[in-house]
Each structure stands twice: as C-alpha cells, then as structure tokens.
Design a protein around this motif. Sequence first.
Motif, short mmCIF file in Angstrom:
data_model
loop_
_atom_site.label_atom_id
_atom_site.label_comp_id
_atom_site.label_asym_id
_atom_site.label_seq_id
_atom_site.Cartn_x
_atom_site.Cartn_y
_atom_site.Cartn_z
N ILE A 38 -7.30 7.54 2.26
CA ILE A 38 -6.14 7.07 1.48
C ILE A 38 -6.18 5.56 1.33
O ILE A 38 -5.94 5.01 0.25
N LYS A 51 1.64 6.61 -7.06
CA LYS A 51 0.53 7.44 -7.49
C LYS A 51 0.66 8.88 -7.01
O LYS A 51 -0.18 9.72 -7.32
N ILE A 81 0.84 -1.20 0.00
CA ILE A 81 0.00 0.00 0.00
C ILE A 81 0.87 1.25 0.00
O ILE A 81 0.62 2.22 -0.74
N LEU A 82 1.94 1.26 0.81
CA LEU A 82 2.84 2.42 0.85
C LEU A 82 3.54 2.61 -0.50
O LEU A 82 3.74 3.75 -0.97
N PHE A 128 0.43 9.81 -3.88
CA PHE A 128 -0.38 10.09 -2.70
C PHE A 128 0.53 10.27 -1.49
O PHE A 128 1.57 9.62 -1.37
N SER A 129 0.09 11.11 -0.58
CA SER A 129 0.84 11.28 0.66
C SER A 129 0.46 10.15 1.64
O SER A 129 -0.72 9.89 1.89
N SER A 130 1.48 9.49 2.16
CA SER A 130 1.22 8.40 3.11
C SER A 130 1.46 8.83 4.55
O SER A 130 1.53 8.00 5.45
N CYS A 162 1.18 4.16 -2.92
CA CYS A 162 1.02 5.58 -2.58
C CYS A 162 2.13 6.42 -3.21
O CYS A 162 1.89 7.51 -3.77
N GLN A 163 3.36 5.90 -3.14
CA GLN A 163 4.48 6.63 -3.71
C GLN A 163 4.37 6.70 -5.24
O GLN A 163 4.64 7.73 -5.86
N CYS A 165 -5.09 -1.20 -5.80
CA CYS A 165 -4.35 -2.46 -5.66
C CYS A 165 -5.18 -3.65 -6.09
O CYS A 165 -4.66 -4.63 -6.66
N ASP A 170 -8.79 4.48 -1.26
CA ASP A 170 -8.38 4.76 -2.64
C ASP A 170 -7.29 3.82 -3.10
O ASP A 170 -7.31 3.28 -4.22
N VAL A 171 -6.30 3.60 -2.23
CA VAL A 171 -5.16 2.76 -2.62
C VAL A 171 -5.58 1.31 -2.72
O VAL A 171 -5.15 0.60 -3.64
#
Length: 1577
Positions: A138, A91, A84-85, A93-95, A88-89, A146, A141-142
């Motif tokens: 978040i 896309k 997931i992290l 997105f801020s994790s 996030c990177q 996935c 969305d993630v």
Amino acid sequence: MVLHLLLLHISNVSNNLAVLPQCLSDSVLERKVLRVNVLPKLRDHCRRLYGVDFKVRRVMGLVGRQYGSACLPEQVELSEFLTILQVCQQKGFSSDALEKCYRRNENTMPSSFCLLSQHPRSKIENSWHEVAGKGRKILNDVVSQCVLEGKIDSERMILAIITLGLENDLRYGLQGSPADIRRCLCYVHKTSEEADQRKRGNEQHFEFQAQMPRLNQLRDDFLPGLVKSHGALVYTAASERHCQRRYADELGQQLCSDLMALIHSSMVRERSQAQNSLSQQRHLCRVFSRLYRIERAEVSQVKAYMEQDTEHPLILVGGPCTGKTVFLAHCASQIKTWMKDQDPVIIVHFADIGSSLKQILSSLCHQIALCFNQPYNSCSIDISQLKKTFCNFLAKSSLSSNPLVLVIDGLDQIPNTNGPLDLTWLPKTFPSNIKLLISSTPTKSGFLSAIKTYFPESTLFFELGLLDSKSCNDMLSALLLAANKRITSGQQMYVNQAIKKCSLPLYVELLYREVCNWSSELEITPETLVPGVHTNIGRFLDYLEEKHGKVLVVRTLEFLTLSRCGLTEAELTDILSCDDEVLATFFPVKDSVPYRFRVPEVVVERLLLDLKGFLERRNTIGTQTLFWISRHFNLVIFRRYLCSKEKQKRHSVLADYFSGRWACGTAKPLLITGSHRMKMPNPQVIQNDRPLKIYTDRQVPGQPWMFHSFTSIVPINASSECACPNRRKLQELPFHLMESGNTEELGQVLMSQEFLYAMFHARQVEDLMFWLETASQKILRRELGFLTAVLKNSACWLKECSADLALIMQANVFPFIHIFSALGDSLNQDSAMRSIGVNTVLFPTPSVPAMHWVLPTAEISPITKAAISHSGFAVVIQDNGSAWVWNGSDSQVFKLPQSSEVKFTDVRCSTDIFMLTTQSGKLLSWDINAPSHLQEVQTQHTEQGPNSIFTMEGVLVSNGMIFIFSKERSSVNVFAEGMTIDPLQCSYNVTCISCSVDGHMIFCGQKEGTVSIFDTQSVQPLGSFICSTGMSLFDLILHENGEKITCVDCRGSLFVWDLKIITKPVLIKETLSHSPLKVLSTDHSESNHLLICKRQQIQITGAHLLDTEDQFNTPQGKSFVQAVLDHNAHFIIALMEDCLFILVWNRLTGQCVLTLDVRSTQTFKLVKLKDNSLIAVTSTGITHWDMGIIAVAASTPKSNKKVLKVVVEHGGANFYTADGSDQVWRWTVLGGRVAGHLLHHGPVEALALSADNMHIVTIASGDIYVWDTSTNENIHRICGSQASQILTTPKGKFAVSLSETGLSRVWKLCSGHVVCNIHHHLKDAIISPESTFLMGIHNGDLLAVSLWSGYVSSQFSCSICSEVVAFHPLAHHPEYVVVITISGALYTWKLTDETVCHQFQFPQSFQYPPLLFKLSSDGKYGIISVVGSKINILDTYHGKLCSLNAEGQVCQQFVDMSDKYIVYICNPSVRCQNCLFDPNIKQILVVQRAKDGKRVGMIYLSKSSSALALSDTLCVHVGFEDGSVGMYAFSDPEVGYINSRAKCQSTRLMSPFVEPVVWTAMANPDLIWVDVVSQLP
C-alpha cells in the motif's frame, strides 16, 4: 584489533546489497565463503602472527545488480503519513494494514508515526510479516501516486521507502576519505548472460525501476572510479553463471591473500606503539571524562588546590554513584588548561575492583618513570621495594620544573587483605610542586578514617554532593535531544518527581534509557518510575531480557562481569557459542543442526549496542576489552544472577575457552532437551524421551601460550621477537581456573614451562608472582612456594632474557623435582626441558632457594622480637616498638595499628593467635582469622600488685582458651573470649607449659622440677609429679599417643613418665646430665629424636629410650645460639654467634655439609613448621626454606675441598676426582653416587687412568700407586720414583712417570717393571697416538723419544730465534704433528721421514707464545688462544684464523674441544650486572660448534668451577670449589647428533648414614726404583 577495511564486491548478477555479516537471502554463497572460510582464517592469522584479534566492522559490502525488497521505514513524519492516509481514502485503498503497522508518537522529533515493530509485540511472527507485506504494498502504491501529484517530497520519501543504509553509508564514508580508500579492495564479477527477469508484481516493478538509476551509477561509475583514482586494488573476473561455486572459492582465496597483505602493512606501523600502563590509564581517563555532562561547582575547589602551596593531598569524598570517577577524570583532563604555563605532568590511575596495592604502585612507578624519563627497575616485585621506589620517584620529581599531579581513584575499592589498610607508601608531606588527588567513599573499608589519621593536620577534604533537580533535568533533556526524543508535559511531571527522590548521575542515565522507549500515548502513573540506582539497573536488564531473549542477555552479562579484565567482542561471541544453553536458542527451525554452528555475531552486536554507555571499551595490554563503567552493574548482576554455584559454572566455561579446550575444530557435545528438541526435523528423535547428544564445532580460535608457528617454545638461538605471547590467556585463564575450583588444572598451568615462559616473555612478572603466591595458599603449597622462590631470584634476568627460562629451571629446579612429584611430572612433560642442547646428567650440590622478606624500616630500627604461627604467619617487633605482619607466602606486609603512645615490647604465638605486650603493660591479642583489629585482653595482677607490668614467657592456646605464664610467677593466666578467668595455681614459678593432644589437659613445668596437671574445662588440678634433680624444667614433650611425657630440665637431664593413670604418673626412665651448661633450645623430630642445644654442645637422644645417640661440640671459639633437626633427624641446622650463615651438619659425620644464606644479617631465631618449612628471623626480615630442599642439598656428595682433577673412563660409566687430600673419589654415573674412596698415605698429587679402564695410577707423597679398577685393589705401591706426573699409553699397557729432578721411566702397569729410562726433561710431554714416542719440548726443540729405548728418535729444530712453543699430534693421522714456533709459524712435521711443511703464518698482532693450544683429532680446527670473551680458532684446512665470540669472559683453564665442538666455562657477561644479576648464576658452561661457531647449548652453573674434563661420549665433567661434581651431556640435533646420556635426572636424596666404601692402599711399598742417573757417564 579492529581493522577498518572496505571490501567491495561488484557483480552484474542479481544480488542484494548487503552488509556482512547480516543474514540476507541473496549472495548466500559468497557470504558463506567469507564467513566460514576467510574470516576465521584471517582471525587465526592475526592472532598467531601479531597476537591481536581481528574483526571487520560492517564495512564489507556485496553490491549486486538490484536491491531486494526494502523494509518499511521505521518512522514517517506526521504530515506525510496523514497525507498518505488521505490519498488512501481518496483512491479507495484500505489503510487498515498501515494503521496496524504504525502508531502516532509525539515523543519523536519531529512528531511521527512509528513502526510497531520497534516495540515488544505479542503477534505471531507469520501474521506480522503478512500485515507488514500488505502495508509495504500500500505504501509503495500510494507514495508513487503522491509523488506524481507532488504532494510529498519525491526524493526523500522514495529513499526512505526503497533504499537500505549501505548505499548512503558508502557514499558518505568514501567521499573525502582517501585513507580508507587506499585500504579498499574492489572485486568486479561479470557473467556472460544477464539475469533472468522474473515476473514481478507492482511492488517489485516500482522498486526495480526506482533502484536501477542509483544502483547503476553506484556500481558502474562511483565505486570503481573512486577506487581506481586512489590506486586501490581492483580485480575483474568473468565467469558463467553455473560456475558460481568455483568463483566464490577463488574470490575467498584472493580476498584472504589481499587482506593479509593489508593487515601486515597496517601492523608494521602499529606494532611500534607499545602499550603500557601510561597509555591505558590515559585512555581510561578519556573514556570517563566523556561521561561528564553536568558542570559541578566542586571543580573550583580542585582548581584552587592546584594553585595552593600545600603539603597534603586533596581528598574527594562522595557516596556511591555520585560520579567521583567521572569528576576526577574531568578534572584531570582540565589540569593542563588550568596550569598551561607550568606544563604539568599528569599521572592518573583508576583502580579496578580487584586491584591490589602492589599493582597500583607498580603502575604509578612505571608512569612516573616514563613521563620524567627516569630509570626504573621493573623487577621490584616486592611491595616494600615498590614503596621505596615510589617515594624516591616523588623526591626526584620534586626537583623538576614541571609540576607532578597524581590522580588516584578507587583506593577504597582495594579488596580487604589480612590486615588494616596500609598507607605507609604515601609521604607524610608533599613538596609544593607535587599534587595528589584521591577519591574515597565516606565509610567503605575504613579508608577515609585511615587517611584522616595518616594526615591529622590536613583539612583538604571536600565532599562531592548530590546534584540538584534542575541539573538532572537539564542532563536528561540533553540526552533526549541528542536522540531526537522528547516526552510530554504529563510524563515530565512524573520524571521531575522521580529525580527529586534520586538525583544521581547514573540514575539519570538509567532514566533516559527508560523514557526513550515511551510513546506519547503511554500512560504514566506514580508507580511507573521508581527511585534507586540498583532497582533501575534491574529494570533496564528486564527490558534487555525481553528484547533480546533472557538466556542471551543473562549469559552475556555474567561472562562480562566475571571476566578478570573484560572481554573483547569477538571473545564474547566465542564464549557464548561455547555455552550450550545459549547456542540451543539459535537452532535452525525445521532443519538439522549443522556440524559447524555458533552464535551469530550480529545478535551479540545488537545487544552490545543497547548496553553502550554502560559498557565501554578500554585498552588492556594492546587489546580493547569491554568493561562496566559503574561497579554497581557488577553488584546488581552478581546479586541477580550469580549465586555461588552458577558463578562456578560460568567460570568453568570461561576457563574452557581460554584453555582452548573446544578450539581448532574440537567438537563439543551438546545435549538437546525440552523445547529445543521440537525444532529437530526427525520425528523419531522427537518421540524419544531421552536427551539427544550431538557434537558441534563452535569455531572458536586456538589458545596457544605463544602465538607463533615454531617447534620449540624456547628457541636456543632465535630472537624473542619471533614469538608473541597470548596475553589474554595469561590474564584470564589462571583467574578462571581458580574461581571455578579447578585446582588440579590450575596447578598444572602454573607449573607449566610454556606458561612460565609466556609470562616472562610478556613481562608480566608481577602477575606471575601473584598467581604463584595466591595459589600456593590453597594448593601445592610446597611445590608452588619452591617455584616462587626460584623465579623470584631470577625474575629480573628472565624478564629481559625469557628464552633462558629452561636453563634457569634446569639449574635451580631440576635438582629437587623428585621431592615435588607434581612439579616433576609437569616439567618432565615439557619438551623444552628435554631439548635445550646441554642437559645435566649428574647435579653438583645445588643452591638452596629461599623466600626473603626484608622490612624496609629495619635498617633504622632492627627487629628484636618475632613469633611464627604454624600456618607461617609472622609478627615481628622493631626496636622502636612497631609491629609488622608477614603472611608467610607472598610479599604483602602490613603494620599492626597502634597509637603514637603505644609501643610493643614482646610477642608470642600459639596456633593462629598472637599475643603482644606493650610498654605500658597492656596485653593484646591478634587472630589470623580475624585480622582487622587488635583485641585488648583484661589482665589481673595478683602476685606483684596492680601496678606491675604484665610480661610473657610463654603462650598456649587450647580449646578456645589462652594460657599465658610470666617470668617468676607461679600462676598461669587463663583467658576466654578476651576476659580473664581463674588462673592455674602452681606450687612454684612456672617455666614451661604444654597440652595434651586432645587439648583437655594442661601440663605446667616449674622451677623445682615439679609438673602440675590441670583440666582445661574446670581449671582444676588433676595431679602432679616431681623430677629427681629438682632443677627448673625447660621443656615438656607429650608423645602422640598421650601416654608418655618427656621432661627436660635446664641442665639437659631427661625424664620419661607414664601417664596412663593421670593422677599417679610413673617414672619410666631418667638420664641425668652432668654438664653445668644450661639448655638454650630443644627440638623434637618426627622420627622421635630429641635435640638439646647448649652453648658449647648439642646432644641428640632417642626420646623414648633416652639413649644418647650423638653428641657434638662447637668448633673452638664458637658458641651455639639455637639448633633444630630436620624431620628425619639426619641433619642438624644451627645458629652460631657472630656467624652470618646458618650451618647444616651431617649427624653421622659431624661434618658441615651446607651453609644457608641469610643475606649477611644476624639471625636470632629459627622456627621449624609442621609443613616441612624452616624460617629464620634476622634483624632485618625473614627467610623461608623448604627443609626437604635443604636435606637434598646437604646429602649431595662432596668433599668440601676444591676438586683439582677429573679423569673419566672410556665409555663414561665411572669417573674419578682428586681434591689434594689423601683420597681419590670414585663416582658412578648411573644413580649419581660415590662408589667409594681410594685412600692413600699422603695427599694425592697426580692422577691418571689407563685407556682400557683397567688401572688407575696416582702419585701421593712421592709414591706411585697402581689400582685395579675391577677390584679397587691397590696392586702396586712404588717408592723412589721422584715422579711429578703420570702418563699412560693409548693402548693402556704402559705408563710413563715424568720427573722434574730425576729420571723419567717407562714401565708396565701390571707388574711395575721398568722398560726404559728417559734422561731428557721434556716440557708439555705427551705420548704419541700409536704409543711409540714420548714427545715434548727440550731447549726449544721438539723431541720424539722412543718408549722402548729411551733415546731420541726424531727432532724438530728451528733457528735460535724461532724455538718451538706449542705442538699437538693428530689422533687420526698419528705420523703427523702440528708445531707452532715463537715466530708465529705453523708447521706439520711427519715423524716417519722427518719432513716439515710450513702451513700458516700468524699475523704480527697475534700474541706469542700461545697460552692455550688444543687441536681436534682430525686436525681441522685448533684453539690457539683465549683473550677475554674471544676464543681464537685456527681453521687448518682453509688456513684461516677465526675469532669466536663467547657468552662472557672465558676462564682459560676450563676450555676443551673434541672433533667438532668447543667446550668452555665463562663468567656471565655484562648483561648480568646491576638489576639483571642472578645470585644463582656464578658461571656458564657453553658448547659451540668449531665449524661455524654456532652455539649448541649452554647451562648455568650455580657455583664456581675448579676442573673440567670432556669425555669421549661428549659428556662434560666439571669439578667445583665446594668439592661437588657435575656431569653434563650435550646433543646437536641440527647435525643429527643425539647423545644418549643427554637426559636430566634430579638429585636423589641419599641417606647420610650410608658411608661410601673406603679402599685402603698398601701399608708399605712393594717396589722400589733406584735412580742410577749419577752412575751414567
């Protein structure tokens, strides 16, 4: 009761799926209706109807159209979170939000990222919710990305993110569980419009889309289909959305009705499963055995013991926290497997901290009786009886083919009593097929040393050692594995070190609780873990306080610890809601406090969930209560939170709850102060510095003594099955009232009729006696002691027939309540005592209740010596040299410790110190206030040499010093702190000693009449004086002011000396006795009367003036042993040789007015205590009375001869009794006193009262006496009547004297002039209702003889074979007479025209002639005969012969009837025999309706009756064989009849010095009748 019901509410409205009682934002209205209206009503319904609590365990669900927003998952597996992290990177997105919410933790299995909310945090709550919301967005969305890319498992991850637990729980619980589904209720709610679709963000849209398929399938297919297929109830309702409130109310009503039906069907099956000590102890055994997690090598020793042929028990020894209880429970559960071929019977008992030996023995006896199907008298409330019963059960069980195994844990935890540990209930040897396992600590309470001494030859002692480190580590690893937890190797190192320091099972459990909260990044230091069980319990409690809030945790722990038998979860929530400080922590933020407010159940559930494992449930008389597995939690909680002041406050809260003080809508005031006021929405309130008082309804249930909605607590004819006692209140309330110091309310409760009835109904007799006896040592000693004595005598009866409590109380308690004001006030407030059908208006001489203690071994070795302290403690010595202690109020008794070579020979007492001598000459002291051991006193033998044996004649304790004088010695030994100091040296041999009021002076009486005075501090002489006779002094009596002393010598001479100048006493007056008889005893009363008892004489004098007031001689051939005065000196209570009773004499008359029963044993000592008690010491035990009761019983008027006749005035103001003596007693109902005696010249043979109450006519020695009742003057004495019976006319002007040998005469009462003579001799003669005829049977015919001419006016005659055997005129129809012939025919005979009508023919089986024939005045009903316990009644209107079942064998001579009621006296039925027999119940007076046979009421009679009369006021007057009289009034509220006299009144203490007035008859006859029958043709 916890009822597992599934409630499904399915709606197509947008609602959340929720588990009640969770607080969710949707379905608010439905959940509020269920929580506020339905569940409290169901709880109250279950409590009142079944006596059980109601609780639904998280199985009520509201299933709506969609889920709400799901919470973040508690943990996410390491690989998935990293994915997931990474996404996030990729896309952009801020994790940060996710990383703030989660931390990596290698201690989970598998390794995961865990939500930080699981750990204590210091963030502001609003900030945390904001961060969590961002993290959830978040994550949604993630995860969706996935799933689309196939990087993670879609199904499992979506479920983890968007679902709550209820859906999976429902599917898991319902699939394959038909039993639960059959108890399922399904409600389907449809609305006419779909829910509005509000605008949603991406998060809601994703959740909504993901939820819909699963929710639709669950709501529309799975649940309704499953419920319908199993035949469960399904309801479908439709409504508009704006009618939601009405729908919610209707749902609540329907749900309540359906749940009540389901509960009833469940309880019908479950009520038959009786809860008893066997099931309770076996349940405890299962609970403890589940905690056995480490295999112990010591199990093999227990197994080997089971296979051995040994005669001693196996003793398990282990230190604190070593797991003795768990070990024994495990062994008990394995014994069946070890001995499966022998089918053993296993009895276990796990003693509580507060258990007594009596409770343990009672439980063991009950279990053995159940297992071996042996009869058991559960009324064995005396511990000596229980010991004997236990040994008998063991003896019988040894004959069985099934071995008996007894496992007893916690004997060493029994609280210390006033004496050493008692092991005499254990046999010295056991049969080979009986095994006993007992646990013990090495040192606590001396149990181990005591049992080693008791079994000196036994070697069966083994120690339960400490666990090794490896076993402890294995246990910890298993616990962690079960919780999917682990610890790092670095953390394990410190754990290993801690376990080496403390390898106890409980420590490992506590260690597991701590390491479960460790994350892998937590740094552990040597100081992180500390050894010691108590320390780690404290650390665990610290953790709970931080997690759940200190106030909630502290109060929960305090209430659970202070409860007597634990608390149910529902009770705990109720009690916490009643605690103001706890409730204040749950005030709504920025909102007003609602009127109905309580602690949320879910908060308590969460705390209890964290305590699980240390806090378990056990069965307690049908209820599951929470209790601490280890007593060390109690110890830590007491030390940590419960100082004496706080403890008392908490007990008060518990007492208020169980008393129902704040129940049923009663609002409790709540003071809002400090920080809690800041939550109030009103700013004006905040500005005010004063505390704000508000009233809130805490919604706690009612606490009645009996769960049932009936009007009277003692139903007369109802079955006891209709009521259920509130067992929890019975268990807890007295305990908390005592511990809170609320003695006033405790006394009211213990004397309450409702409490007593509920205790007997619940069959908790042992508990009842325990509370009465324990409380009597602190409060209301006389009242509670008296009540205990009464209830003990009737305990067996009331245990089986609890509805008879009011009858027992009225018969045995009410006669005395005026001398016990508190008891009287309590009973007078009970409506049951005022409405039991029959009430006593005038009491006969009541039975005197007593407390009996019997020493079991006294049958073999009788009691020979005894001493009684002022506080009521007794020490008795048996013939075999054993010494026993009785504590004066309860039935606990213990043996003083002694070695085999020590034999006690004598005992004396002064204040609270007992001095005992032994056969070897030792002197020992035993102090009541330090009862654990005997102290040897060092003696010096100065007069008779060092080898002489020390003996005692008297003991005196003053100012901490002990003074003892011996026979034939001139010195008084003085002891201080167990050491001998200089003795008091007198001139002659000391015979008696006494001390001054302040204890500063000792007076020593001596053989030659000398009295020496000593100072107690310096032991120096102050002075002396000599009495003139020179005889040995027997007693010295110092008066209260200390200025005078009375000396009594051995012949009874009295000397009064003035002590104002102590060095020169002055003789005031002396009275010399010329009798050669020696004094046996003396007694000094509070009224300053002195009794001197000699063998053949008792002398009573005024102690100051020395004037002899009374002198009594013994009956011929009898001798006195001892005598005492009551406190007012009205009565003499004396022992006589060869007499098995204690006799009470009236001082004024010298008449024996009472006998006191000592159970047919010889009494050798009487002791009068300052608390108005009398104690008799017999050869087998001790009997204790209250002397106030003796005075009341002795002062009750009675003639001491059997009452033969009772006649009652019209209106019932006065009545008269005759007993065959020369006196007729006139009684006044008001006040229950004897107005006077009518004295005759000879024994009274007959008695009659005129209908107008103006005259009373008697026959004595052949003469007729006519008395004017207004003046009590004998107006006529008629000689020559030859009469044997007197009848008076209904109009009251004339009388008929019936003679069996001469003429019968009709004459005027006022003048005595004869109207006419009647020549016929009539059998069963009576006067007609109109005063016209004298009717009677003559030669088989019924004659009606005119009262004016003496001739026969009418005659009823049948054939020779059908003569008249009984008849009765009708009062309401005076011209008619009912006649019965010997052939069984019943006729009505009309006197006016002599017509006869045949009404009824009795069956051939009926007994002729009838022995009893009584008819109601209207002729509707008649008593025909009495056969055994059946009364045959004739219903004349319907021509039916009925049989009425009486309460027992009817006494035929004591049967009467009025228009509507039948009154009779019977003997107790067979149910009263054996163990149910109550010695105070001799006969029963019963009133029943003639119409339907229904019992109106009854009352127990404590003595045998001899006469009965029923008055026109429906009062029953009963004469008794002891010469006393009782008056009883009955009411029948069911038909609207209330007797104005039906009010109980106690027996008043009448002065024995006020003699009744005696009205003397005329010395000579004033009229002489001449019998002229011989002059007639």
